[in-house]
Design a protein around this motif. Structure first.
Motif, PDB file in Angstrom:
ATOM      1  N   LYS A   1       0.788  -1.414  -0.074  1.00  0.00           N
ATOM      2  CA  LYS A   1      -0.040   0.049   0.084  1.00  0.00           C
ATOM      3  C   LYS A   1       1.095   1.266  -0.249  1.00  0.00           C
ATOM      4  CE  LYS A   1      -3.256  -0.035   3.416  1.00  0.00           C
ATOM      5  NZ  LYS A   1      -4.175   0.002   4.252  1.00  0.00           N
TER       6      LYS A   1
ATOM      7  N   LYS B   1      -7.634  -4.462  -2.434  1.00  0.00           N
ATOM      8  CA  LYS B   1      -8.686  -3.672  -2.959  1.00  0.00           C
ATOM      9  C   LYS B   1      -8.360  -2.328  -3.432  1.00  0.00           C
ATOM     10  CE  LYS B   1     -11.709  -5.437   0.583  1.00  0.00           C
ATOM     11  NZ  LYS B   1     -12.610  -4.841   1.807  1.00  0.00           N
ATOM     12  N   PHE B   2      -7.088  -1.586  -2.861  1.00  0.00           N
ATOM     13  CA  PHE B   2      -6.674  -0.592  -3.219  1.00  0.00           C
ATOM     14  C   PHE B   2      -5.940  -0.501  -4.780  1.00  0.00           C
ATOM     15  CE2 PHE B   2      -3.463   2.903  -2.104  1.00  0.00           C
ATOM     16  CZ  PHE B   2      -3.955   3.793  -2.967  1.00  0.00           C
TER      17      PHE B   2
ATOM     18  N   LEU C   1      -6.305   9.702  -5.230  1.00  0.00           N
ATOM     19  CA  LEU C   1      -6.407   8.894  -3.841  1.00  0.00           C
ATOM     20  C   LEU C   1      -7.655   9.352  -3.250  1.00  0.00           C
ATOM     21  CD1 LEU C   1      -2.898   9.085  -2.357  1.00  0.00           C
ATOM     22  CD2 LEU C   1      -4.120   6.839  -2.893  1.00  0.00           C
ATOM     23  N   GLU C   2      -7.982  10.477  -3.512  1.00  0.00           N
ATOM     24  CA  GLU C   2      -9.325  10.963  -2.484  1.00  0.00           C
ATOM     25  C   GLU C   2     -10.604  10.304  -3.066  1.00  0.00           C
ATOM     26  OE1 GLU C   2      -9.155  15.299  -3.070  1.00  0.00           O
ATOM     27  OE2 GLU C   2      -7.464  15.266  -1.115  1.00  0.00           O
TER      28      GLU C   2
ATOM     29  N   GLN D   1     -11.884   2.103  -1.330  1.00  0.00           N
ATOM     30  CA  GLN D   1     -11.515   0.738  -0.723  1.00  0.00           C
ATOM     31  C   GLN D   1      -9.956   0.948  -0.740  1.00  0.00           C
ATOM     32  OE1 GLN D   1     -13.207  -1.725   0.350  1.00  0.00           O
ATOM     33  NE2 GLN D   1     -15.266  -0.839  -0.108  1.00  0.00           N
ATOM     34  N   LYS D   2      -9.526   1.457   0.865  1.00  0.00           N
ATOM     35  CA  LYS D   2      -7.936   1.566   0.751  1.00  0.00           C
ATOM     36  C   LYS D   2      -7.638   0.695   1.890  1.00  0.00           C
ATOM     37  CE  LYS D   2      -8.176   6.263  -0.286  1.00  0.00           C
ATOM     38  NZ  LYS D   2      -8.786   7.513   0.418  1.00  0.00           N
ATOM     39  N   ASP D   3      -8.489  -0.158   2.545  1.00  0.00           N
ATOM     40  CA  ASP D   3      -8.181  -0.920   3.779  1.00  0.00           C
ATOM     41  C   ASP D   3      -7.094  -2.022   3.333  1.00  0.00           C
ATOM     42  OD1 ASP D   3     -10.279  -1.877   2.233  1.00  0.00           O
ATOM     43  OD2 ASP D   3     -10.926  -3.014   4.159  1.00  0.00           O
TER      44      ASP D   3
ATOM     45  N   PHE E   1      -8.697  -0.706  -7.763  1.00  0.00           N
ATOM     46  CA  PHE E   1      -9.632   0.321  -7.923  1.00  0.00           C
ATOM     47  C   PHE E   1     -10.177   0.678  -9.380  1.00  0.00           C
ATOM     48  CE2 PHE E   1      -5.801   2.563  -8.607  1.00  0.00           C
ATOM     49  CZ  PHE E   1      -5.865   3.294  -9.708  1.00  0.00           C
TER      50      PHE E   1
ATOM     51  N   ILE F   1     -10.635   7.141  -4.153  1.00  0.00           N
ATOM     52  CA  ILE F   1     -10.730   5.549  -4.022  1.00  0.00           C
ATOM     53  C   ILE F   1     -11.195   5.310  -2.768  1.00  0.00           C
ATOM     54  CG2 ILE F   1      -9.367   3.445  -3.855  1.00  0.00           C
ATOM     55  CD1 ILE F   1      -7.255   5.239  -5.834  1.00  0.00           C
TER      56      ILE F   1
ATOM     57  N   PHE G   1       0.484   4.241  -2.513  1.00  0.00           N
ATOM     58  CA  PHE G   1       0.129   5.625  -2.081  1.00  0.00           C
ATOM     59  C   PHE G   1       1.045   6.622  -2.872  1.00  0.00           C
ATOM     60  CE2 PHE G   1      -2.066   4.171   1.757  1.00  0.00           C
ATOM     61  CZ  PHE G   1      -3.313   4.669   1.556  1.00  0.00           C
TER      62      PHE G   1
ATOM     63  N   SER H   1      -4.318  -3.534   0.345  1.00  0.00           N
ATOM     64  CA  SER H   1      -3.764  -3.357  -0.983  1.00  0.00           C
ATOM     65  C   SER H   1      -4.368  -3.899  -2.088  1.00  0.00           C
ATOM     66  CB  SER H   1      -2.233  -3.717  -0.941  1.00  0.00           C
ATOM     67  OG  SER H   1      -2.212  -5.141  -0.826  1.00  0.00           O
TER      68      SER H   1
END
Length: 123
Positions: free
Chosen positions: A73, A96-97, A85-86, A90-92, A100, A88, A77, A94
């Motif tokens: 992650k 899901k991140f 980033l703002e 689902q950031k909990d 995106f 997205i 980032f 990597s």
């Protein structure tokens, strides 16, 4: 031997430039080279159910997976601009991140292009 180490060049993190397909291939390759891609492909083992006691080995494996996920992650980032980033949600993890939605990225890129190409408004 020390001079051999000075010739090593650290790979740069692929920056997201609005072209998701290209960036995702570069980022996948980068994360594979860092040995973090497995955490993207699989999910982190779920935490133990309430009241369930983890063995020391299981807890160590879970902690290692969580650390790898945080490192992956961190790279994600660094690769993606703050404005994207703002958006997205689902950031909990990597996984899901990284996954995106490509449509969301396209929508953001198109709206930024429209904003940049529109003539200034006069009041």
């Amino acid at each position: 031997m020390a001079s051999d180490n000075n010739n090593y060049v650290q790979p740069t993190i692929p920056r997201f430039d609005g072209h998701y397909d290209h960036w995702s291939m570069l980022m996948e390759n980068f994360l594979r080279s860092k040995e973090y891609w497995s955490i993207i492909e699989t999910r982190i083992a779920e935490s133990a159910a309430a009241g369930e006691v983890l063995t020391a080995a299981h807890k160590r494996v879970q902690d290692e997976q969580q650390l790898k996920d945080l490192k992956a992650k961190n790279y994600l980032f660094q690769a993606i601009d703050r404005t994207i980033l703002e958006t997205i949600l689902q950031k909990d993890t990597s996984k899901k991140f990284f996954g995106f939605n490509e449509k969301e990225v396209s929508r953001i890129s198109q709206s930024e292009a429209c904003t940049a190409s529109s003539p200034p408004q006069r009041f």
